[in-house]
Write an enzyme that holds these catalytic residues in place. Structure first.
Site, PDB file in Angstrom:
ATOM      1  N   THR A 117      35.310  36.978  32.340  1.00 31.01           N
ATOM      2  CA  THR A 117      34.785  37.915  31.709  1.00 31.01           C
ATOM      3  C   THR A 117      33.439  36.524  30.961  1.00 31.01           C
ATOM      4  O   THR A 117      34.484  35.772  30.361  1.00 31.01           O
ATOM      5  CB  THR A 117      34.864  38.226  31.133  1.00 31.01           C
ATOM      6  OG1 THR A 117      34.005  39.009  30.476  1.00 31.01           O
ATOM      7  CG2 THR A 117      35.887  38.037  29.615  1.00 31.01           C
ATOM      8  N   TYR A 141      37.901  41.877  23.266  1.00 28.17           N
ATOM      9  CA  TYR A 141      38.161  41.486  24.775  1.00 28.17           C
ATOM     10  C   TYR A 141      38.096  40.278  25.247  1.00 28.17           C
ATOM     11  O   TYR A 141      38.950  39.799  26.372  1.00 28.17           O
ATOM     12  CB  TYR A 141      36.912  42.510  25.184  1.00 28.17           C
ATOM     13  CG  TYR A 141      36.379  43.014  26.686  1.00 28.17           C
ATOM     14  CD1 TYR A 141      37.650  42.014  27.907  1.00 28.17           C
ATOM     15  CD2 TYR A 141      35.348  41.928  27.158  1.00 28.17           C
ATOM     16  CE1 TYR A 141      37.625  42.132  29.564  1.00 28.17           C
ATOM     17  CE2 TYR A 141      35.237  42.295  28.768  1.00 28.17           C
ATOM     18  CZ  TYR A 141      36.170  42.006  29.558  1.00 28.17           C
ATOM     19  OH  TYR A 141      36.031  42.274  30.710  1.00 28.17           O
TER      20      TYR A 141
END
Ligand code: UDP
Length: 332
Positions: A117, A141
């Protein structure tokens, strides 16, 4: 035709991947614990319902299907949740990936395409991001994904595991045939939440922060259509099949849109205003995440085609398919 494991194959991006793999003549096998995925999204090959932290279940699945390659999508991926429950992200994402990699190596499967990501970059105000930009994730995350990238590098050195790592920017849209789409519960991502507000399922869209250092004060993101994104993965499979080395690629369009601009486009596409409320910043959000890399184009030949309007239009068509045209009881 090759057998391909798709972890998170019942989820949003994983299910679109399975559809494209099947269309390209591969045999996708979805591995999913159905914690956030939906069994009805698994339509293009078998489902192995298992948890990636369960080494025995993984071993049995590898023995049963003998995949040539693994596409690893399964992960928790909500920034807001990661700020309040970091342990969930470290345990599920990192331990899941480690157990998966060890099961792969035991089964002599040494190729992976990994969903990372742009959240690995963190805050880099005003700078477009390329693969060599320093990583400084702002939330668990992004940190968990960076840890998995490090893990892949280490197993690459020790065991010849080869990986294509894709750092996704903001994935949006849906299968234009509306067979599958995004259906998180609860939904937290901007475009589907916005469409729920347009449809009357929510009172309004809460804009998380209007005091950022951007032209309209809201965060800027680089939105990429899910079908463009999964197409890059086929190119990643070709890259690995050709025996090429591990490589990291950003997957974004290079064009940034503020939350305010996305709202304007959504109103134009749906023909209805988006009811909004101005709220505080959401912890863990970077001001601006826009890809500044042409590596995926130059080396993989990947060119995203869909516009932000296409993404909103396809997400809207899917929303109507999922929820109908009526405005049911509010969910907020
Ligand atoms: N956002 C917002 N309201 C929402 C959901 C998201 O204002 O209900 C903003 C969020 O702060 C970020 C952008 O929209 O700036 C994209 O957020 P999303 O959760 O879709 O993806 P993320 O960038 O966190 O991966």
């Amino acid at each position: 035709m090759s057998v391909v494991f798709v972890t998170g194959g019942a989820g949003y991006i994983g299910s679109h991947m399975c559809k494209l793999l099947a269309r390209a003549g591969h045999q996708p096998v979805a591995l999913d614990n159905l914690s956030t995925g939906r069994a009805e999204a698994v339509r293009f090959g078998p489902l192995e319902q298992l948890d990636l932290t369960d080494a025995d279940a993984l071993r049995a699945a590898f023995a049963r299907h003998r995949p040539e390659v693994v596409l690893h999508f399964a992960a928790f991926s909500q920034v807001g949740e990661a700020m309040v429950e970091p342990g969930k992200y470290w345990r599920n994402n990192v331990l899941g990936a480690l157990t998966l990699i060890e099961a792969m190596l035991e089964a002599d499967c040494k190729r992976m395409v990994f969903s990372s990501t742009c959240a690995v970059y963190g805050e880099h105000d005003g700078v477009t991001l390329d693969e060599d930009t320093a990583q400084a994730p702002l939330n668990a995350y992004g940190a968990s994904k960076r840890a998995i990238e490090d893990m892949l590098r280490d197993f690459g050195a020790s065991h010849d595991l080869r990986a294509v790592v894709f750092r996704y920017f903001n994935v949006a849209g849906a299968d234009p045939e509306t067979e599958i789409g995004e259906a998180h519960d609860p939904e937290t991502h901007l475009i589907p939440v916005m469409l729920q507000a347009v449809a009357g399922m929510r009172h309004e869209l809460m804009i998380h922060g209007t005091d950022y250092d951007t032209p309209d004060g809201t965060c800027i993101r680089d939105y990429v259509h899910v079908m463009d994104l999964v197409r890059a993965h086929l190119l990643g499979l070709e890259w690995l099949a050709a025996g090429r080395e591990s490589r990291v690629f950003n997957l974004g369009t290079g064009q940034g849109f503020s939350v305010g601009e996305v709202i304007e486009r959504a109103a134009a596409v749906t023909g209805a205003p988006v009811p909004v409320r101005f709220g505080p910043r959401r912890a863990g959000d970077a001001t601006r995440l826009v890809s500044g890399s042409r590596r995926a184009d130059a080396e993989l030949g990947w060119r995203p085609e869909a516009t932000l309007e296409d993404m909103i239009r396809d997400a809207w068509a899917w929303h109507k398919r999922l929820h109908g045209n009526s405005a049911p009881d509010k969910i907020d």
